[in-house]
Design a protein around this motif. Sequence first.
Motif, PDB file in Angstrom:
ATOM      1  N   UNK A   1       1.624   6.357 -40.192  1.00 41.49           N
ATOM      2  CA  UNK A   1       0.384   6.428 -40.953  1.00 41.49           C
ATOM      3  C   UNK A   1      -0.706   7.179 -40.217  1.00 41.49           C
ATOM      4  N   UNK A   2      -1.812   7.412 -40.931  1.00 43.89           N
ATOM      5  CA  UNK A   2      -2.939   8.137 -40.316  1.00 43.89           C
ATOM      6  C   UNK A   2      -3.764   7.253 -39.396  1.00 43.89           C
ATOM      7  N   UNK A   3      -3.338   5.977 -39.260  1.00 47.56           N
ATOM      8  CA  UNK A   3      -3.975   4.992 -38.378  1.00 47.56           C
ATOM      9  C   UNK A   3      -5.413   4.687 -38.792  1.00 47.56           C
ATOM     10  N   UNK A   4      -5.752   4.951 -40.068  1.00 46.75           N
ATOM     11  CA  UNK A   4      -7.102   4.699 -40.540  1.00 46.75           C
ATOM     12  C   UNK A   4      -8.099   5.749 -40.101  1.00 46.75           C
ATOM     13  N   UNK A   5      -7.601   6.833 -39.525  1.00 45.55           N
ATOM     14  CA  UNK A   5      -8.448   7.956 -39.078  1.00 45.55           C
ATOM     15  C   UNK A   5      -7.961   9.187 -39.828  1.00 45.55           C
ATOM     16  N   UNK A   6      -8.476   9.357 -41.066  1.00 49.14           N
ATOM     17  CA  UNK A   6      -7.818  10.201 -42.052  1.00 49.14           C
ATOM     18  C   UNK A   6      -7.663  11.657 -41.630  1.00 49.14           C
ATOM     19  N   UNK A   7      -8.574  12.200 -40.870  1.00 51.08           N
ATOM     20  CA  UNK A   7      -8.459  13.621 -40.511  1.00 51.08           C
ATOM     21  C   UNK A   7      -7.251  13.901 -39.626  1.00 51.08           C
ATOM     22  N   UNK A   8      -6.690  12.872 -38.996  1.00 54.43           N
ATOM     23  CA  UNK A   8      -5.506  13.072 -38.152  1.00 54.43           C
ATOM     24  C   UNK A   8      -4.289  13.511 -38.973  1.00 54.43           C
ATOM     25  N   UNK A   9      -4.290  13.211 -40.281  1.00 54.68           N
ATOM     26  CA  UNK A   9      -3.138  13.559 -41.106  1.00 54.68           C
ATOM     27  C   UNK A   9      -2.977  15.060 -41.307  1.00 54.68           C
ATOM     28  N   UNK A  10      -4.033  15.832 -41.044  1.00 54.67           N
ATOM     29  CA  UNK A  10      -3.947  17.291 -41.153  1.00 54.67           C
ATOM     30  C   UNK A  10      -3.810  17.968 -39.794  1.00 54.67           C
ATOM     31  N   UNK A  11      -3.779  17.177 -38.723  1.00 53.20           N
ATOM     32  CA  UNK A  11      -3.663  17.737 -37.367  1.00 53.20           C
ATOM     33  C   UNK A  11      -2.186  17.761 -36.972  1.00 53.20           C
ATOM     34  N   UNK A  12      -1.607  18.938 -36.891  1.00 52.75           N
ATOM     35  CA  UNK A  12      -0.163  19.039 -36.664  1.00 52.75           C
ATOM     36  C   UNK A  12       0.230  18.921 -35.197  1.00 52.75           C
ATOM     37  N   UNK A  13      -0.754  18.757 -34.308  1.00 56.18           N
ATOM     38  CA  UNK A  13      -0.432  18.427 -32.914  1.00 56.18           C
ATOM     39  C   UNK A  13      -0.631  16.944 -32.641  1.00 56.18           C
ATOM     40  N   UNK A  14      -0.754  16.151 -33.698  1.00 52.00           N
ATOM     41  CA  UNK A  14      -1.004  14.710 -33.642  1.00 52.00           C
ATOM     42  C   UNK A  14       0.061  14.052 -34.514  1.00 52.00           C
TER      43      UNK A  14
ATOM     44  N   UNK B   1      14.644  20.974 -38.271  1.00 53.96           N
ATOM     45  CA  UNK B   1      13.238  20.633 -38.516  1.00 53.96           C
ATOM     46  C   UNK B   1      12.417  21.910 -38.722  1.00 53.96           C
ATOM     47  N   UNK B   2      11.376  21.832 -39.560  1.00 50.18           N
ATOM     48  CA  UNK B   2      10.699  23.067 -39.982  1.00 50.18           C
ATOM     49  C   UNK B   2       9.869  23.769 -38.913  1.00 50.18           C
ATOM     50  N   UNK B   3       9.442  23.057 -37.877  1.00 47.19           N
ATOM     51  CA  UNK B   3       8.527  23.674 -36.913  1.00 47.19           C
ATOM     52  C   UNK B   3       9.080  23.623 -35.487  1.00 47.19           C
ATOM     53  N   UNK B   4      10.385  23.771 -35.354  1.00 47.66           N
ATOM     54  CA  UNK B   4      10.987  23.682 -34.026  1.00 47.66           C
ATOM     55  C   UNK B   4      10.476  24.767 -33.075  1.00 47.66           C
ATOM     56  N   UNK B   5      10.120  25.917 -33.590  1.00 45.29           N
ATOM     57  CA  UNK B   5       9.689  27.023 -32.737  1.00 45.29           C
ATOM     58  C   UNK B   5       8.206  27.328 -32.860  1.00 45.29           C
ATOM     59  N   UNK B   6       7.442  26.351 -33.381  1.00 49.40           N
ATOM     60  CA  UNK B   6       5.999  26.540 -33.548  1.00 49.40           C
ATOM     61  C   UNK B   6       5.267  25.780 -32.447  1.00 49.40           C
ATOM     62  N   UNK B   7       4.595  26.479 -31.523  1.00 48.47           N
ATOM     63  CA  UNK B   7       3.950  25.787 -30.403  1.00 48.47           C
ATOM     64  C   UNK B   7       2.782  24.898 -30.821  1.00 48.47           C
ATOM     65  N   UNK B   8       2.186  25.139 -32.000  1.00 48.13           N
ATOM     66  CA  UNK B   8       1.012  24.369 -32.426  1.00 48.13           C
ATOM     67  C   UNK B   8       1.357  23.190 -33.328  1.00 48.13           C
ATOM     68  N   UNK B   9       2.648  22.959 -33.561  1.00 45.88           N
ATOM     69  CA  UNK B   9       3.070  21.860 -34.437  1.00 45.88           C
ATOM     70  C   UNK B   9       4.091  21.019 -33.684  1.00 45.88           C
ATOM     71  N   UNK B  10       3.928  19.709 -33.714  1.00 52.64           N
ATOM     72  CA  UNK B  10       4.895  18.827 -33.065  1.00 52.64           C
ATOM     73  C   UNK B  10       6.270  18.995 -33.716  1.00 52.64           C
ATOM     74  N   UNK B  11       7.287  19.166 -32.872  1.00 55.73           N
ATOM     75  CA  UNK B  11       8.576  19.594 -33.408  1.00 55.73           C
ATOM     76  C   UNK B  11       9.394  18.493 -34.069  1.00 55.73           C
ATOM     77  N   UNK B  12       8.897  17.260 -34.043  1.00 53.96           N
ATOM     78  CA  UNK B  12       9.582  16.213 -34.806  1.00 53.96           C
ATOM     79  C   UNK B  12       9.079  16.131 -36.251  1.00 53.96           C
TER      80      UNK B  12
END
Length: 383
Positions: A179-192, A210-221
């Motif tokens: 979940x977004x942990x009640x901190x809604x802007x985190x849901x759009x942060x792809x390094x979070x 996985x869709x972002x395995x080679x994207x350094x700015x997105x968590x690869x899981x």
Amino acid sequence: MRPTAFSSTRRWRLPAMGLVALLCALPTSLVAAETFQSRYHDYRVETVVDGLEHPWSMVFLPDGDQLVTERAGRLRRIQQGTLVAEPVAGVPELVVAGQGGLLDILLHPDFADNRILLLSYSHSNMDGMTTRVAKARYRDGRLEDVEVIFEALPRSNTSRHFAGRMAFDEDGSLYIAVGDRGEMDRAQATDDDAGGVHRISLDGKPAPGNPWLNEPDVNDTFFTYGNRNIQGMVRHPRTGAIWSHEHGPRGGDEINILTRGTNYGWPEITYGIGYSGLPITDQTHKPGMAQPLHYWDPSIAPSGMDFYFGEAFPQWQGDLFVGALKFQKLVRLRINDKLEVVEEEDLLTDLNDRIRAVYQGPDDALWVLTDETNGRVLRLTPP
């Protein structure tokens, strides 16, 4: 297409003399059960066990037993219809706070051979709280070889929106909702890690494809992001697609089919408003953000979901069942080939219980968990 809605939970009644005669003829185990009507089927509701403290999830073991998680931190065993007094030993260290505790349980697809199961739960340390997943082997009423395979980072000090629902796809990859942990802007942060669905292998590594395995700015899981608080997830038994639903704020609860690399929009788009009554955004659509297959306004607070393909209720085959916490009911949805909800029916409304989870059991009955201090496992069968 607008769904047809029904609210058809009605107790089945006989004239007084007929009822007395029927009760005298019934076995004692059936007298405590009630019979209700729905649009297509009458059904009995019996209590399998009670005395559970906020049960959250359940699995069916090959030997006929069930394991049930209690959010209070215990894993319980139901053996031949009786709740075993001693909890299952070996549950990993966790924290019970707010919406957190022991959450989902899931059997590995090869559980009969490898005895591996997965648990999701909230965990706390000096850096804050988070959602964790551990794998373990279940033997003789205890967990062994417990190993943490996923931890959502960064941690935070809120005690909300842990999500925690899990599902396996046909390739054996594990999907984990955070979940977004009640901190809604985190849901759009792809390094979070908050606010999305993660797809991993059983060793905890990002799953192949996985869709972002080679994207350094997105968590690869990450598999998807922009998800608020998913509390229902299931693999469709025919198509293999992973379906989910998530809580909106005031309104805007959503059903989605999870698609690789998709942004589901929270909080940039929503059909809900803030708990204060003020808008979160005036947008319900944006380019590059997915629309829900179905949404509720007002919110029903959905939790748990399963498709029904059993023989006990033939006219419910293919329907999706969703529990509701806020409105205390079980919702049956009929979905056509165009993926439109064309019918919606409310069940179990007379019970006045928060419905946490629903499952088609190996006996083709529908099994339901009630989220109460004295929580119950219910079983729905034909009369």
